[in-house]
Each structure stands twice: as structure tokens, then as C-alpha cells.
Enzyme design. Structure first.
Site, PDB file in Angstrom:
ATOM      1  N   ASP A  86       5.457  -7.390   2.251  1.00 26.78           N
ATOM      2  CA  ASP A  86       4.460  -6.013   2.325  1.00 26.78           C
ATOM      3  C   ASP A  86       3.174  -6.939   1.712  1.00 26.78           C
ATOM      4  OD1 ASP A  86       5.017  -6.130  -0.211  1.00 26.78           O
ATOM      5  OD2 ASP A  86       6.181  -4.135  -0.240  1.00 26.78           O
ATOM      6  N   ALA A  87       2.371  -5.800   1.726  1.00 26.77           N
ATOM      7  CA  ALA A  87       1.037  -6.307   1.279  1.00 26.77           C
ATOM      8  C   ALA A  87       1.035  -6.788  -0.392  1.00 26.77           C
ATOM      9  CB  ALA A  87      -0.082  -5.163   1.311  1.00 26.77           C
TER      10      ALA A  87
END
Length: 150
Positions: free
Chosen positions: A21-22
Site C-alpha cells: 500500500d502507500a
């Protein structure tokens, strides 16, 4: 009970940007891909790759049920070991124990049940006798997989 070293298969993988994810943490659904790839490589290492099973036996395995316990996160660039151990071989299904580890630390435990299906019609079917016997001989009762694997 101690697991025989050849009863646990270990497949190495690395965490890439696309897996995260980010924040650089592995997205939870990506673990399913890691587990699937390890099961595919487990079959291939035994000379029964999925394409061979489909072509020679009109057989595919499909996930029927899965229980996953997430323990610790994996992160970008981590080197992971994904294991597979066969807990039970039935006439038309397999139950497998799988783990994901980083430098020995347990990140994830899973129990996966796969059904044997006809490749052409996706209907349940028996595992062919020679394959059944080969798989049955790999059964273990210890899902902890405390060995280094094969």
C-alpha cells in the site's frame, strides 16, 4: 510432533512495490497471491505442475476454504519464505498448512482447503489414484511447520 524436513516445502519471494500500500506495507490481499504461488511451486517441485495436471488428468485444484491469521506486517523489499505442508489428502480435496516468514519471524499462518475439480467442467472429482497415493504419503499432522523446509 516434529515435521520431517521433506514434508514442508519452502518458496522464497520478495516484496515489491506492487505488493504494498502507500505506506510500504504488504496489502492484505497480496498474501493470497504469495500463498497461491507457493502451492503451485510445491506441486511443480513434485513433478505435478498445474498445467501437467490439467493436460494429463483433466484436473485442477481450486480454493474451497481458507483461514488466515495475520501476525506481523511484511514491508517493501522484505525477503519472505512461504511454506506449504499437506495436512490431509482426501479423495477429492487437500488441506494444507501455510506460513509466511521473514528471517524466521512468523508473519502469517493459513489453513487452505482446495477441491479437486474436472478442468473441463469444474465439477468435483476424485484425485487420480497414482497422484492420490503420492500426495497421501506427504501428509503431516503438525501445522506449525517449524522446520526450514525442502
Amino acid at each position: 510432533m516434529q515435521v520431517a524436513p521433506d514434508s514442508v516445502f519452502s518458496w522464497p519471494t520478495r516484496v515489491y512495490w506492487e505488493d504494498t500500500d502507500a505506506g510500504g506495507v504488504v496489502y492484505h490481499a497480496q498474501y493470497l497471491a504469495f500463498l497461491e504461488r507457493a502451492r503451485s511451486e510445491w506441486l511443480r517441485a513434485r513433478g505435478q505442475g498445474q498445467e501437467w495436471l490439467r493436460r494429463e488428468h483433466d484436473l485442477v485444484f481450486a480454493v474451497r476454504a481458507m483461514r488466515i491469521d495475520f501476525r506481523l506486517p511484511a514491508r517493501l523489499d522484505d525477503a519472505l519464505e512461504v511454506t506449504v505442508a499437506l495436512l490431509q489428502c482426501r479423495r477429492a480435496s487437500l488441506t494444507l498448512a501455510q506460513t509466511v516468514r521473514r528471517e524466521g519471524a512468523l508473519l502469517l499462518e493459513a489453513q487452505v482447503r482446495v477441491a479437486a475439480l474436472g478442468a473441463g467442467d469444474f465439477r468435483p472429482r476424485a484425485i487420480p489414484a497414482p497422484l492420490y497415493q503420492a500426495l497421501k504419503s506427504l501428509e503431516t499432522t503438525d501445522p506449525r511447520q517449524d522446520t526450514d523446509g525442502a
